[in-house]
Design an enzyme around this catalytic site. Structure first.
Site, PDB file in Angstrom:
ATOM      1  N   ASN A 148      -1.289  -6.308  -1.983  1.00 19.58           N
ATOM      2  CA  ASN A 148      -0.822  -5.634  -3.207  1.00 19.58           C
ATOM      3  C   ASN A 148       0.427  -4.784  -2.971  1.00 19.58           C
ATOM      4  O   ASN A 148       0.827  -4.028  -3.864  1.00 19.58           O
ATOM      5  CB  ASN A 148      -1.951  -4.752  -3.766  1.00 19.58           C
ATOM      6  CG  ASN A 148      -3.104  -5.598  -4.283  1.00 19.58           C
ATOM      7  OD1 ASN A 148      -2.920  -6.421  -5.172  1.00 19.58           O
ATOM      8  ND2 ASN A 148      -4.274  -5.425  -3.710  1.00 19.58           N
ATOM      9  N   ASP A 175       3.692   1.799   7.771  1.00 21.85           N
ATOM     10  CA  ASP A 175       2.502   1.290   7.098  1.00 21.85           C
ATOM     11  C   ASP A 175       2.585   1.804   5.642  1.00 21.85           C
ATOM     12  O   ASP A 175       3.308   2.769   5.371  1.00 21.85           O
ATOM     13  CB  ASP A 175       1.276   1.861   7.822  1.00 21.85           C
ATOM     14  CG  ASP A 175      -0.002   1.611   7.088  1.00 21.85           C
ATOM     15  OD1 ASP A 175      -0.297   0.460   6.789  1.00 21.85           O
ATOM     16  OD2 ASP A 175      -0.710   2.601   6.795  1.00 21.85           O
ATOM     17  N   ASP A 225      -0.382   1.942   2.810  1.00 21.84           N
ATOM     18  CA  ASP A 225      -1.542   2.743   2.389  1.00 21.84           C
ATOM     19  C   ASP A 225      -1.843   3.823   3.421  1.00 21.84           C
ATOM     20  O   ASP A 225      -2.113   3.514   4.577  1.00 21.84           O
ATOM     21  CB  ASP A 225      -2.792   1.853   2.259  1.00 21.84           C
ATOM     22  CG  ASP A 225      -2.684   0.872   1.110  1.00 21.84           C
ATOM     23  OD1 ASP A 225      -2.233   1.262   0.034  1.00 21.84           O
ATOM     24  OD2 ASP A 225      -3.071  -0.301   1.293  1.00 21.84           O
ATOM     25  N   ARG A 242      -8.572  -7.337   3.512  1.00 26.95           N
ATOM     26  CA  ARG A 242      -9.573  -7.321   2.440  1.00 26.95           C
ATOM     27  C   ARG A 242     -10.881  -8.007   2.866  1.00 26.95           C
ATOM     28  O   ARG A 242     -11.968  -7.453   2.692  1.00 26.95           O
ATOM     29  CB  ARG A 242      -9.007  -8.023   1.201  1.00 26.95           C
ATOM     30  CG  ARG A 242      -9.781  -7.714  -0.069  1.00 26.95           C
ATOM     31  CD  ARG A 242      -9.128  -8.419  -1.249  1.00 26.95           C
ATOM     32  NE  ARG A 242      -7.704  -8.118  -1.354  1.00 26.95           N
ATOM     33  CZ  ARG A 242      -6.829  -8.829  -2.072  1.00 26.95           C
ATOM     34  NH1 ARG A 242      -7.236  -9.879  -2.748  1.00 26.95           N
ATOM     35  NH2 ARG A 242      -5.547  -8.485  -2.121  1.00 26.95           N
TER      36      ARG A 242
HETATM   37  P1  B16 Z   1      -5.428  -5.441  -0.110  1.00 25.21           P
HETATM   38  P2  B16 Z   1      -2.180  -0.711   5.020  1.00 25.21           P
HETATM   39  C1  B16 Z   1      -4.435  -1.775   4.067  1.00 25.21           C
HETATM   40  O1  B16 Z   1      -3.142  -1.323   3.885  1.00 25.21           O
HETATM   41  C2  B16 Z   1      -5.464  -0.732   3.646  1.00 25.21           C
HETATM   42  O2  B16 Z   1      -5.403   0.396   4.501  1.00 25.21           O
HETATM   43  C3  B16 Z   1      -6.844  -1.336   3.747  1.00 25.21           C
HETATM   44  O3  B16 Z   1      -7.822  -0.402   3.359  1.00 25.21           O
HETATM   45  C4  B16 Z   1      -6.917  -2.591   2.864  1.00 25.21           C
HETATM   46  O4  B16 Z   1      -8.190  -3.213   2.978  1.00 25.21           O
HETATM   47  C5  B16 Z   1      -5.819  -3.561   3.300  1.00 25.21           C
HETATM   48  O5  B16 Z   1      -4.558  -2.915   3.204  1.00 25.21           O
HETATM   49  C6  B16 Z   1      -5.784  -4.811   2.434  1.00 25.21           C
HETATM   50  O6  B16 Z   1      -5.410  -4.445   1.148  1.00 25.21           O
HETATM   51  O7  B16 Z   1      -6.839  -5.678  -0.492  1.00 25.21           O
HETATM   52  O8  B16 Z   1      -4.616  -4.703  -1.138  1.00 25.21           O
HETATM   53  O9  B16 Z   1      -4.723  -6.723   0.345  1.00 25.21           O
HETATM   54  O10 B16 Z   1      -2.810   0.570   5.422  1.00 25.21           O
HETATM   55  O11 B16 Z   1      -2.060  -1.735   6.118  1.00 25.21           O
HETATM   56  O12 B16 Z   1      -0.890  -0.519   4.249  1.00 25.21           O
HETATM   57 MG    MG Z   2      -2.707   2.476   6.346  1.00 22.24          MG
END
Ligand code: B16
Ligand code: MG
Length: 210
Positions: free
Chosen positions: A118, A9, A11, A49
């Site tokens: 992102n 993963d 984040d 998101r």
């Molecule tokens: P984005 P992961 C997730 O990443 C985050 O933990 C989560 O908080 C976020 O809402 C989601 O990505 C979407 O992110 O807005 O940048 O598309 O933990 O799966 O790497």
């Molecule tokens: Mg994560």
């Protein structure tokens, strides 16, 4: 050795973007007069998101149309992109680079399995854009964690059977997704339910459990 690939993963496992997500959601919530706390932010780990927005809006005093929801999500993302634009190599979590090096030296494939759209920006900012054999992220999936799609696609890109993959996750939704994909799971930080659990990747040589 049964495991041939490790799917990380992003984040919360590779990089610490929690505070960037928190600041960006907090800014939107404050603008809208919605209460938003660190506790609520914890519930957004691994959640897409738009699904995150629904959680944020649980405390809203008015209802929002679908069009307004899209605008709120876009506003949050603009604030978030502004913040991740300042990330550097220092945001890489302890133990990540050592583990990547050890796995690659021993012929284990490494991939990203992230809900984040992102992902490309973040990997570029922290200098790890070319460090993975496959990248599966929010841009190539239709169903977010706890659905297994993001990990299934990563394994397919690597051409490794699902039961030969280990998923490393910091979110309960991600552990559920990894299990649903038929993969072994390693939970870090506060995630629950993994086959293995460590507070941080700094505490383990992943290679030793494969
Ligand atoms: P984005 P992961 C997730 O990443 C985050 O933990 C989560 O908080 C976020 O809402 C989601 O990505 C979407 O992110 O807005 O940048 O598309 O933990 O799966 O790497
Ligand atoms: Mg994560």
């Amino acid at each position: 050795m049964k495991i041939k690939a490790v799917i990380f993963d992003l984040d919360g496992v590779i990089v610490t973007t929690d505070d960037c997500h928190y600041q960006a959601w907090k800014r939107v919530a404050d603008e809208e007069g919605i209460t938003f706390t660190r506790e609520v932010n914890e519930r957004l780990r691994g959640v897409s998101r738009m699904a995150s927005l629904e959680i944020v809006l649980e405390k809203a005093k008015k209802s929002y149309s679908d069009k307004e929801k899209i605008q709120l999500a876009e506003r949050k993302n603009a604030y978030y992109v502004e913040l991740i634009g300042k990330l550097t190599k220092d945001a890489i979590l302890p133990g990540v680079e050592r583990n990547l090096k050890q796995l690659k030296e021993n012929g284990i494939k490494v991939a990203i399995g992230s809900s984040s759209k992102n992902t490309p920006i973040i990997l570029k900012q922290i200098g790890l854009a070319d460090s993975f054999d496959a990248i599966s992220d929010g841009n190539n999936i239709t169903k977010s964690k706890p659905e297994p799609e993001v990990f299934i696609k990563a394994a397919d890109m690597l051409e490794i059977p699902y039961e030969e993959c280990l998923v490393v996750e910091d979110a309960d939704a991600g552990i559920i997704a990894g299990k649903a994909a038929g993969m072994t799971t390693l939970a870090v930080n506060k995630a629950k339910g993994g086959n293995y659990h460590y507070a941080s990747l700094d505490d383990i040589d992943i290679l030793s459990i494969l």
